[in-house]
Write a protein that holds these residues in place. Structure first.
Motif, PDB file in Angstrom:
ATOM      1  N   ARG A 494     -37.834  87.462   4.262  1.00 40.90           N
ATOM      2  CA  ARG A 494     -36.440  87.504   3.793  1.00 40.90           C
ATOM      3  C   ARG A 494     -35.476  87.283   4.964  1.00 40.90           C
ATOM      4  O   ARG A 494     -34.527  86.498   4.861  1.00 40.90           O
ATOM      5  CB  ARG A 494     -36.173  88.854   3.119  1.00 40.90           C
ATOM      6  CG  ARG A 494     -34.771  89.011   2.571  1.00 40.90           C
ATOM      7  CD  ARG A 494     -34.679  90.192   1.623  1.00 40.90           C
ATOM      8  NE  ARG A 494     -35.152  91.435   2.222  1.00 40.90           N
ATOM      9  CZ  ARG A 494     -36.309  92.040   1.894  1.00 40.90           C
ATOM     10  NH1 ARG A 494     -37.096  91.505   0.993  1.00 40.90           N
ATOM     11  NH2 ARG A 494     -36.655  93.174   2.470  1.00 40.90           N
ATOM     12  N   GLU A 495     -35.753  87.939   6.081  1.00 40.30           N
ATOM     13  CA  GLU A 495     -34.903  87.786   7.271  1.00 40.30           C
ATOM     14  C   GLU A 495     -34.925  86.351   7.784  1.00 40.30           C
ATOM     15  O   GLU A 495     -33.875  85.783   8.129  1.00 40.30           O
ATOM     16  CB  GLU A 495     -35.379  88.745   8.358  1.00 40.30           C
ATOM     17  CG  GLU A 495     -34.577  88.682   9.644  1.00 40.30           C
ATOM     18  CD  GLU A 495     -35.128  89.621  10.707  1.00 40.30           C
ATOM     19  OE1 GLU A 495     -34.854  89.378  11.902  1.00 40.30           O
ATOM     20  OE2 GLU A 495     -35.832  90.586  10.346  1.00 40.30           O
ATOM     21  N   HIS A 496     -36.109  85.750   7.802  1.00 42.03           N
ATOM     22  CA  HIS A 496     -36.221  84.379   8.312  1.00 42.03           C
ATOM     23  C   HIS A 496     -35.511  83.391   7.389  1.00 42.03           C
ATOM     24  O   HIS A 496     -34.847  82.459   7.866  1.00 42.03           O
ATOM     25  CB  HIS A 496     -37.693  84.008   8.448  1.00 42.03           C
ATOM     26  CG  HIS A 496     -37.913  82.642   9.023  1.00 42.03           C
ATOM     27  ND1 HIS A 496     -37.537  82.298  10.304  1.00 42.03           N
ATOM     28  CD2 HIS A 496     -38.447  81.505   8.470  1.00 42.03           C
ATOM     29  CE1 HIS A 496     -37.843  81.031  10.530  1.00 42.03           C
ATOM     30  NE2 HIS A 496     -38.387  80.527   9.437  1.00 42.03           N
ATOM     31  N   VAL A 497     -35.634  83.574   6.093  1.00 39.50           N
ATOM     32  CA  VAL A 497     -34.967  82.678   5.144  1.00 39.50           C
ATOM     33  C   VAL A 497     -33.450  82.764   5.310  1.00 39.50           C
ATOM     34  O   VAL A 497     -32.744  81.741   5.291  1.00 39.50           O
ATOM     35  CB  VAL A 497     -35.389  83.011   3.706  1.00 39.50           C
ATOM     36  CG1 VAL A 497     -34.487  82.306   2.697  1.00 39.50           C
ATOM     37  CG2 VAL A 497     -36.842  82.611   3.478  1.00 39.50           C
ATOM     38  N   LEU A 498     -32.946  83.959   5.500  1.00 39.21           N
ATOM     39  CA  LEU A 498     -31.505  84.105   5.704  1.00 39.21           C
ATOM     40  C   LEU A 498     -31.068  83.448   7.005  1.00 39.21           C
ATOM     41  O   LEU A 498     -29.948  82.929   7.110  1.00 39.21           O
ATOM     42  CB  LEU A 498     -31.130  85.589   5.698  1.00 39.21           C
ATOM     43  CG  LEU A 498     -31.288  86.300   4.346  1.00 39.21           C
ATOM     44  CD1 LEU A 498     -31.033  87.789   4.485  1.00 39.21           C
ATOM     45  CD2 LEU A 498     -30.344  85.692   3.300  1.00 39.21           C
TER      46      LEU A 498
END
Length: 643
Positions: A494-498
């Motif tokens: 989730r952090e990487h996608v953001l």
């Protein structure tokens, strides 16, 4: 042996019997070979003697098991079992299981192999080659530098014991499912047996103490399966109980006391069973697995189990009397060509294996030359004017199922590769022209299987697709229903996608079940996608495909493609209402995507659609079928998103 039989047949747990067996085999090998190594006697003759004792019975069991597989087992299992047969023949079965236990995709679909129990024989064979070399090395060092041979050998085996035990415990703590079969994690059990063999001649125990040690050891062996139920404890600290217990029984030795445990162990019936124990061990497991296949069950009653044991004893006796003993007599009589007997025994198994592989290759070639127009798959659903032959062979071949997983593309370029240890892998589909959209895919193997259908659409529309996938880890916010590693992966993904801020994210929003209610929302799914929606990133929430409590591909082999169980009613395996529709109703950036109409007819969810198998196991769509879904996948995604 009794422990192994009881726990294999009725309990389904680790008994510790194999651990004791490995220690005892090392004790006997070291005891008999130490003098040979010290006197520089030739190794080749000793190796021939060892393997001539092991190989005849193993050959008979391998041949009988191969015959039963060809006659009784569904083709879906043939490829794996051929690999297991070769691994067993070459004393490498444990390494085959190590590779599979680390592969979720294999382990998810595989059932018990009738060759699986050869893992312990494989490790024993590997050690029977290594150990004499180590003993010989200790003898050479002792002769050259004049220290005690026993001291050199003891130091060597103590080092192996400590290193292997540390490795086994570390692997167990890391949750490695492969440690149980790993030779490196088992060497300490052999080393302990060797240390016992080296120390015992220098130890003098009082008769009363030996009686006590014998009974303590026997009780320890009998209690292993009761006291230690976690297979992760083997072969680490948990294996100390059976191995030390066996060591106590050996140390007790022959007490000649009327209350000694050895008085019971040396009784004639017990000794005779002991003489047959090797054959009983090799026969009992394939008999059990074959019985499961014939009866289509995974447990046996007391009476059925006793019948399997009785048959194993009978076959072990027949093998020894009519196969093993005559061959060993010939090998002893014609000692100069005794190595040739080992070659002949290997060829006896290798020839039918090669013939079987040739038959499979011929069938695969026949399928490859069949026109794909005869296998429309999903295109046949709802196509009244679609012409295809129902007499054509369905695809893919059972022996090709290992290649039927979705392809997510090559590894990510450095620009998009995540810098998060919790993310197992990153794959990237990069268009040849400038990217019109960047799409992230987060999920498990059910997301991976759909990549086969998403990739052509991405290439056609010049989309960049970044996939962050972890098997058995459905995407959502943190939940107690997931293990810590999965929660960590999802948070990092989730952090990487953001960070990369794509135009859209594709996830699976529901989770199918093999039993009622048949479908639920992914745990904490709404919370998991909320950060994307807040950042104006569109979300494609895909509905999961049906899941079953039986192997759908295997169902056709066992019952036929028209059987009712292979064509379950649609309304029984997937609810009529898609819960994602309600979730996405008032959220413009959230799109509910449902491919069910490309998998099921209006009435059933068949195992075969348009001469193509739909599934590869219980719940995974195979790549060949997904390829036939490409038009439906394209249509559904574009209609729901308006792209």
């Amino acid at each position: 042996m009794a422990l192994v039989l009881i726990y294999h047949i009725w309990v389904g747990r680790v008994s510790g019997g194999v651990d004791a067996f490995l220690l005892i085999s090392a004790f006997l090998l070291t005891s008999s070979f130490a003098a040979r190594a010290a006197n520089n006697r030739p190794l080749a003759k000793y190796w021939r003697k060892i393997f001539l004792r092991l190989t005849p019975t193993a050959t008979a069991v391998l041949l009988a098991t191969l015959a039963s597989i060809m006659l009784l087992f569904p083709e879906i299992r043939w490829t794996q079992l051929i690999q297991h047969a070769w691994a067993s023949l070459l004393y490498a079965q444990n390494w085959a299981l190590v590779l599979e236990s680390g592969n979720y995709q294999i382990a998810d679909a595989a059932t018990a192999s009738p060759f699986q129990h050869f893992w312990s024989l494989s490790i024993q064979g590997q050690v029977f080659i290594l150990w004499p070399l180590l003993l010989l090395m200790a003898a050479v060092i002792a002769r050259r530098y004049r220290p005690s041979f026993t001291a050199i050998a003891a130091a060597l085996f103590l080092t192996i014991f400590l290193g292997s035990m540390a490795f086994a415990i570390a692997e167990a703590n890391a949750g490695s499912g492969s440690a149980y079969f790993d030779t490196r994690a088992r060497l300490w059990e052999f080393a302990l047996g060797s240390l016992l063999a080296l120390a015992l001649p220098h130890v003098r125990l009082r008769p009363g103490l030996r009686v006590v040690l014998g009974w303590v050891g026997l009780l320890g062996l009998a209690s292993c399966g009761i006291l230690i139920r976690d297979v992760a404890a083997y072969p680490g600290w948990g294996s100390l109980l059976p191995t030390l217990s066996a060591a106590l029984v050996i140390a007790a030795g022959s007490t000649a006391h009327r209350w000694g445990a050895d008085r019971w162990l040396t009784a004639r019936p017990i000794q005779r069973i002991g003489d047959l124990s090797y054959g009983i061990y090799l026969w009992h497991w394939p008999l059990l697995v074959v019985y499961f296949v014939i009866k289509q069950k995974d447990a046996v009653t007391i009476a059925e189990g006793l019948g399997i044991i009785a048959l194993a004893v009978l076959l072990a006796w027949c093998t020894e009397r009519f196969f093993d003993r005559p061959l060993r007599f010939l090998a002893t009589t014609y000692e100069r060509i005794s190595a040739s007997f080992l070659v002949v025994l290997a060829v006896m198994v290798a020839v039918p294996l090669l013939e079987w592989q040739n038959r499979i290759h011929h069938a695969e070639t026949q399928l490859q030359h069949q026109s794909r127009e005869l296998n429309p798959g999903a295109a046949a659903l709802g196509a009244n004017d679609f012409e295809w032959s129902t007499n054509a062979l369905p695809i893919p071949a059972a022996t090709a199922l290992d290649e039927q997983w979705g392809n997510a593309g090559p590894a990510c370029e450095q620009k998009y590769a995540p810098d998060h240890a919790a993310i197992d892998s990153c794959h990237q589909i990069e268009p040849t022209a400038p990217a019109q959209k960047t799409i992230a895919v987060i999920g498990d193997s059910h997301a991976r299987q759909l990549m086969t259908g998403i990739m052509p659409l991405a290439q056609e529309r010049n989309w960049r697709v970044i996939s962050l996938l972890k098997n058995a880890c459905r995407y959502g916010a943190e939940s107690t229903e997931r293990d810590p590693a999965c929660n960590a992966h999802n948070a990092a993904a989730r952090e990487h996608v953001l960070e990369i801020s794509p135009d859209a994210v594709i996830t699976l929003g529901t989770m199918s079940l093999a039993q009622a209610p048949r479908e639920t929302m992914v745990p904490e799914y709404a919370a998991g996608i909320e950060p994307f929606l807040e950042n104006k990133i569109e979300v494609l929430a895909i509905r999961d495909n049906p899941r079953f409590d039986f192997n759908m591909y295997e169902c056709v082999a066992l019952h036929g493609s028209s059987a009712a169980q292979c064509n379950p009613p649609r309304n029984e395996v997937i609810p009529p209402d898609n819960p994602l529709e309600e979730l996405s109703a008032d959220v413009p950036l959230l799109h509910s995507v449902d491919f069910t109409d490309a998998i099921c007819t209006q009435l059933t969810c068949p195992a075969i659609v348009g001469n193509v198998y739909v599934y590869r196991d219980y719940d995974h769509l195979n790549k060949t079928y997904v390829e036939t879904m490409i038009p439906a996948i394209k249509r559904e995604i574009l209609e729901k998103t308006g792209w």
